[in-house]
Design a protein around this motif. Sequence first.
Motif, PDB file in Angstrom:
ATOM      1  N   SER A   1      71.748  40.851  27.900  1.00  0.00           N
ATOM      2  CA  SER A   1      72.257  39.360  28.074  1.00  0.00           C
ATOM      3  C   SER A   1      73.747  39.373  28.381  1.00  0.00           C
ATOM      4  N   ALA A   2      74.115  38.123  28.924  1.00  0.00           N
ATOM      5  CA  ALA A   2      75.442  37.964  29.162  1.00  0.00           C
ATOM      6  C   ALA A   2      76.388  38.002  28.171  1.00  0.00           C
ATOM      7  N   ASP A   3      75.698  37.486  26.858  1.00  0.00           N
ATOM      8  CA  ASP A   3      76.769  37.706  25.616  1.00  0.00           C
ATOM      9  C   ASP A   3      76.967  38.951  25.290  1.00  0.00           C
ATOM     10  N   ASP A   4      75.932  39.840  25.365  1.00  0.00           N
ATOM     11  CA  ASP A   4      76.121  41.396  25.114  1.00  0.00           C
ATOM     12  C   ASP A   4      76.997  42.037  26.185  1.00  0.00           C
ATOM     13  N   VAL A   5      76.885  41.718  27.586  1.00  0.00           N
ATOM     14  CA  VAL A   5      77.705  41.987  28.511  1.00  0.00           C
ATOM     15  C   VAL A   5      79.287  41.945  28.181  1.00  0.00           C
ATOM     16  N   ARG A   6      79.339  40.560  27.743  1.00  0.00           N
ATOM     17  CA  ARG A   6      80.711  40.204  27.309  1.00  0.00           C
ATOM     18  C   ARG A   6      81.258  40.878  26.084  1.00  0.00           C
ATOM     19  N   ALA A   7      80.484  41.398  25.203  1.00  0.00           N
ATOM     20  CA  ALA A   7      80.819  42.126  24.023  1.00  0.00           C
ATOM     21  C   ALA A   7      81.057  43.528  24.693  1.00  0.00           C
ATOM     22  N   LEU A   8      80.310  44.093  25.434  1.00  0.00           N
ATOM     23  CA  LEU A   8      80.735  45.489  25.966  1.00  0.00           C
ATOM     24  C   LEU A   8      81.802  45.689  26.734  1.00  0.00           C
ATOM     25  N   GLU A   9      82.287  44.400  27.403  1.00  0.00           N
ATOM     26  CA  GLU A   9      83.392  44.382  28.170  1.00  0.00           C
ATOM     27  C   GLU A   9      84.461  44.375  27.109  1.00  0.00           C
ATOM     28  N   ARG A  10      84.247  43.575  26.187  1.00  0.00           N
ATOM     29  CA  ARG A  10      85.616  43.562  24.978  1.00  0.00           C
ATOM     30  C   ARG A  10      85.580  44.873  24.516  1.00  0.00           C
ATOM     31  N   LEU A  11      84.617  45.624  24.359  1.00  0.00           N
ATOM     32  CA  LEU A  11      84.675  46.923  23.724  1.00  0.00           C
ATOM     33  C   LEU A  11      85.466  47.872  24.591  1.00  0.00           C
ATOM     34  N   GLY A  12      85.198  47.751  25.918  1.00  0.00           N
ATOM     35  CA  GLY A  12      85.812  48.458  26.935  1.00  0.00           C
ATOM     36  C   GLY A  12      87.131  48.246  27.057  1.00  0.00           C
ATOM     37  N   ARG A  13      87.827  46.935  26.853  1.00  0.00           N
ATOM     38  CA  ARG A  13      89.449  46.622  26.972  1.00  0.00           C
ATOM     39  C   ARG A  13      89.935  47.227  25.733  1.00  0.00           C
ATOM     40  N   ARG A  14      89.032  47.372  24.812  1.00  0.00           N
ATOM     41  CA  ARG A  14      89.831  47.734  23.433  1.00  0.00           C
ATOM     42  C   ARG A  14      90.372  49.538  23.901  1.00  0.00           C
ATOM     43  N   HIS A  15      89.489  50.018  24.712  1.00  0.00           N
ATOM     44  CA  HIS A  15      89.849  51.514  25.203  1.00  0.00           C
ATOM     45  C   HIS A  15      90.179  51.394  26.844  1.00  0.00           C
ATOM     46  N   PRO A  16      91.458  50.702  27.198  1.00  0.00           N
ATOM     47  CA  PRO A  16      91.458  50.500  28.757  1.00  0.00           C
ATOM     48  C   PRO A  16      91.714  51.855  29.457  1.00  0.00           C
ATOM     49  N   ARG A  17      92.084  53.043  28.775  1.00  0.00           N
ATOM     50  CA  ARG A  17      92.297  54.124  29.414  1.00  0.00           C
ATOM     51  C   ARG A  17      91.119  55.051  29.578  1.00  0.00           C
ATOM     52  N   ASP A  18      90.338  54.943  28.674  1.00  0.00           N
ATOM     53  CA  ASP A  18      89.006  55.851  28.522  1.00  0.00           C
ATOM     54  C   ASP A  18      87.826  55.272  29.036  1.00  0.00           C
ATOM     55  N   THR A  19      87.482  53.950  29.085  1.00  0.00           N
ATOM     56  CA  THR A  19      86.442  53.467  29.428  1.00  0.00           C
ATOM     57  C   THR A  19      86.103  52.730  30.765  1.00  0.00           C
ATOM     58  N   VAL A  20      84.823  53.018  31.424  1.00  0.00           N
ATOM     59  CA  VAL A  20      84.505  52.279  32.492  1.00  0.00           C
ATOM     60  C   VAL A  20      83.322  51.413  32.045  1.00  0.00           C
ATOM     61  N   VAL A  21      83.301  50.158  32.183  1.00  0.00           N
ATOM     62  CA  VAL A  21      82.233  49.381  31.882  1.00  0.00           C
ATOM     63  C   VAL A  21      81.509  48.837  33.018  1.00  0.00           C
ATOM     64  N   ALA A  22      80.200  48.897  33.419  1.00  0.00           N
ATOM     65  CA  ALA A  22      79.568  48.380  34.726  1.00  0.00           C
ATOM     66  C   ALA A  22      78.284  48.130  34.505  1.00  0.00           C
ATOM     67  N   PRO A  23      77.581  47.381  35.284  1.00  0.00           N
ATOM     68  CA  PRO A  23      76.243  47.137  35.390  1.00  0.00           C
ATOM     69  C   PRO A  23      75.472  48.617  36.107  1.00  0.00           C
ATOM     70  N   TYR A  24      74.443  48.802  35.775  1.00  0.00           N
ATOM     71  CA  TYR A  24      73.581  49.939  36.190  1.00  0.00           C
ATOM     72  C   TYR A  24      72.031  49.368  36.406  1.00  0.00           C
ATOM     73  N   PRO A  25      71.712  48.906  37.467  1.00  0.00           N
ATOM     74  CA  PRO A  25      70.318  48.442  37.609  1.00  0.00           C
ATOM     75  C   PRO A  25      69.272  49.666  37.554  1.00  0.00           C
ATOM     76  N   ALA A  26      69.438  50.806  37.916  1.00  0.00           N
ATOM     77  CA  ALA A  26      68.835  51.827  37.711  1.00  0.00           C
ATOM     78  C   ALA A  26      68.154  52.128  36.452  1.00  0.00           C
ATOM     79  N   LEU A  27      69.139  51.868  35.273  1.00  0.00           N
ATOM     80  CA  LEU A  27      68.751  52.106  33.795  1.00  0.00           C
ATOM     81  C   LEU A  27      67.568  51.244  33.297  1.00  0.00           C
ATOM     82  N   GLY A  28      67.218  50.399  34.099  1.00  0.00           N
ATOM     83  CA  GLY A  28      66.004  49.691  33.801  1.00  0.00           C
ATOM     84  C   GLY A  28      65.885  48.789  32.686  1.00  0.00           C
ATOM     85  N   HIS A  29      66.774  49.307  31.548  1.00  0.00           N
ATOM     86  CA  HIS A  29      66.513  48.615  30.031  1.00  0.00           C
ATOM     87  C   HIS A  29      67.524  49.267  29.544  1.00  0.00           C
TER      88      HIS A  29
END
Length: 189
Positions: free
Chosen positions: A115-143
């Motif tokens: 969900s869009a809300d969960d994507v925003r939460a993942l992005e927020r977590l990524g911003r807590r670790h700006p030197r360590d994390t890449v947050v991105a969509p990955y359609p091949a993941l499927g689920h």
Amino acid sequence: MSRRWWGTLVSVVVTTLSVITMSSLGAGVLLGLSREDRALPCDRVPGTPEPFEGNRHIPYEGAPHEAYRTMPPTSGPHSPRVVVPGIYRDPVPEELQVHVLEHGHVLVQYAPDVSADDVRALERLGRRHPRDTVVAPYPALGHGIGLTGWQRLHRLDTLDEQAVEEFISRVAGRYDHGWQDGATDCLEP
């Protein structure tokens, strides 16, 4: 009071503060050197250890190479280019994903069903670790959500912010062109 006296007083104060500051920095360095930074034991590292698939550079993105054995990939042939940690709105090609991992970063990727809300939460977590994390969509993941570090994989069906935070905190930096601070791949010999 004479100017000479004020000049002497200022000189003494500045010198004293400088000595105190430098002494504090020196003590901090010595304490840091005496404290041994060690990697977490394998039983405290989240996710599943994955076999080494190589670390060779391919000549260009899209060049033929062996298929990755994990989804998302956790090691293997990769692009000579690398993306910087951050939040991406477009999928990161697998060959770039692997190079990000080789530099000790963590990928937090999500499938189209997140969900869009969960994507925003993942992005927020990524911003807590700006030197360590890449947050991105990955359609091949499927689920769900895929968390990867070098030779480390953790899949989540739904968002668990604590699990994502723990993965980032404990996996980032364990590997950076080699195992760091006593870390290992955690595979049984």
